[in-house]
Write an enzyme that holds these catalytic residues in place. Sequence first.
Site, PDB file in Angstrom:
ATOM      1  N   ASP A  93       0.813  -1.242  -0.018  1.00 25.00           N
ATOM      2  CA  ASP A  93      -0.129  -0.007  -0.020  1.00 25.00           C
ATOM      3  C   ASP A  93       0.892   1.216  -0.001  1.00 25.00           C
ATOM      4  OD1 ASP A  93      -2.548   0.704  -0.113  1.00 25.00           O
ATOM      5  OD2 ASP A  93      -2.690   1.318   1.959  1.00 25.00           O
ATOM      6  N   LEU A 130     -10.873   9.947   1.475  1.00 24.97           N
ATOM      7  CA  LEU A 130     -11.551  10.188   2.889  1.00 24.97           C
ATOM      8  C   LEU A 130     -12.531   9.161   3.317  1.00 24.97           C
ATOM      9  CD1 LEU A 130     -12.492  13.781   2.220  1.00 24.97           C
ATOM     10  CD2 LEU A 130     -10.311  13.097   2.707  1.00 24.97           C
ATOM     11  N   ASN A 190     -12.670   5.770   6.750  1.00 23.30           N
ATOM     12  CA  ASN A 190     -12.449   5.683   8.287  1.00 23.30           C
ATOM     13  C   ASN A 190     -11.246   6.046   8.558  1.00 23.30           C
ATOM     14  OD1 ASN A 190     -13.640   5.382  10.554  1.00 23.30           O
ATOM     15  ND2 ASN A 190     -13.157   3.084  10.753  1.00 23.30           N
ATOM     16  N   MET A 235     -19.590   9.050   9.780  1.00 19.62           N
ATOM     17  CA  MET A 235     -19.811  10.468   9.300  1.00 19.62           C
ATOM     18  C   MET A 235     -21.185  10.678   9.102  1.00 19.62           C
ATOM     19  SD  MET A 235     -18.560  13.428   8.823  1.00 19.62           S
ATOM     20  CE  MET A 235     -16.889  13.391   8.514  1.00 19.62           C
ATOM     21  N   GLY A 275     -15.644  10.604   0.987  1.00 21.94           N
ATOM     22  CA  GLY A 275     -15.341  11.336  -0.309  1.00 21.94           C
ATOM     23  C   GLY A 275     -16.459  11.103  -1.315  1.00 21.94           C
TER      24      GLY A 275
HETATM   25  P1  AMP Z   1     -14.453   3.744   4.272  1.00 22.52           P
HETATM   26  O1  AMP Z   1     -13.519   3.632   5.405  1.00 22.52           O
HETATM   27  O2  AMP Z   1     -14.045   4.258   3.091  1.00 22.52           O
HETATM   28  O3  AMP Z   1     -15.440   2.788   3.931  1.00 22.52           O
HETATM   29  O4  AMP Z   1     -15.563   4.938   4.694  1.00 22.52           O
HETATM   30  C1  AMP Z   1     -16.386   4.747   5.887  1.00 22.52           C
HETATM   31  C2  AMP Z   1     -16.795   6.312   6.238  1.00 22.52           C
HETATM   32  O5  AMP Z   1     -17.657   6.883   5.023  1.00 22.52           O
HETATM   33  C3  AMP Z   1     -17.860   6.133   7.445  1.00 22.52           C
HETATM   34  O6  AMP Z   1     -17.200   7.406   8.426  1.00 22.52           O
HETATM   35  C4  AMP Z   1     -19.152   6.365   6.700  1.00 22.52           C
HETATM   36  O7  AMP Z   1     -19.994   7.156   7.744  1.00 22.52           O
HETATM   37  C5  AMP Z   1     -18.923   7.282   5.635  1.00 22.52           C
HETATM   38  N1  AMP Z   1     -20.008   7.319   4.689  1.00 22.52           N
HETATM   39  C6  AMP Z   1     -20.299   6.199   4.197  1.00 22.52           C
HETATM   40  N2  AMP Z   1     -21.493   6.601   3.383  1.00 22.52           N
HETATM   41  C7  AMP Z   1     -21.777   7.891   3.769  1.00 22.52           C
HETATM   42  C8  AMP Z   1     -22.920   8.857   3.318  1.00 22.52           C
HETATM   43  N3  AMP Z   1     -23.791   8.626   2.354  1.00 22.52           N
HETATM   44  N4  AMP Z   1     -22.732  10.204   3.948  1.00 22.52           N
HETATM   45  C9  AMP Z   1     -21.529  10.514   4.403  1.00 22.52           C
HETATM   46  N5  AMP Z   1     -20.663   9.531   5.224  1.00 22.52           N
HETATM   47  C10 AMP Z   1     -20.726   8.296   4.532  1.00 22.52           C
END
Ligand code: AMP
Length: 269
Positions: free
Chosen positions: A15, A76, A78, A150, A199
């Site tokens: 990574d 953007l 977790n 989020m 994001g």
């Molecule tokens: P990841 O680590 O890329 O899976 O992203 C997880 C983050 O994305 C968490 O903070 C979720 O709350 C956020 N997330 C997923 N869907 C949404 C949405 N529709 N609006 C805002 N945040 C989101």
Amino acid sequence: MRDLLPHTPQVAVFDTAFHQTMPPQAFHYALPADFYREYGVRRYGFHGSSHRYVARSASRYLGIPLEQLNLITLHLGNGASAAAIERGESIDTSMGLTPLEGLIMGTRCGDLDPAVHFYLQRKTGRPFGDIEGILNRESGLKGICGMNDMREIQRSAAQGDPQAELALSMFCYRVRKYIGAYYAALGTVDALIFTGGIGENSAVVRSRACYGLTALGISLDERRNGTAGGEITHIQMHDSRVKILVIPTDEEREIAEQTVEVIRKKGKG
Ligand code: AMP
């Protein structure tokens, strides 16, 4: 895996690999040089598969070779990181020796005065191992407002929860500062790319992260921003010098494609 699949080639895709093109001025810490030489203490960066995947997707979408593009990519989720990509190569990224540095994340603090560690250790009497755990797992959005999802934070902020609003503001402000820093590092920017769970899905975060950047040629179209998601979309105003793209990331695909590349090269060699 060798025991289970003795005839299947094994390929490791790191990574950190995409960020190996960072120049010394970007990857070194201002520490005694021996720490780098003896212990490898330097900035490595992470999320390389994601930054590379969205950069290549942007090149295809815009119809411009990657070698001709300067990009700021914002993963953007977790975990969160930004990268400055000059003519297709990573020249800086916000995570460092570990993924703790840089942007505010779900439970990681991101950039912090290093003296905070010593101060906390003296004040609380807790061992460094505990403090390391707090900075990684109890800080970031969760530390500020008690939540690290989020969606939940946005809902609570909209309902007037001041800590949720603070967490959201701090998160977006940190992203905006990195956009400014990487703009300066690159000189010119063709596109700003949002990816990762936040994001890709949070119009609020994208809007706040781009707020006030018109002087840099970054103008977000709120209508497009509000409906983006699910596929590659541009969300800039028609007169925005910098393109703003929302690109769903696919780290697994990137890893699979790099694996195929390695196996093909090996077959030829
Ligand atoms: P990841 O680590 O890329 O899976 O992203 C997880 C983050 O994305 C968490 O903070 C979720 O709350 C956020 N997330 C997923 N869907 C949404 C949405 N529709 N609006 C805002 N945040 C989101």
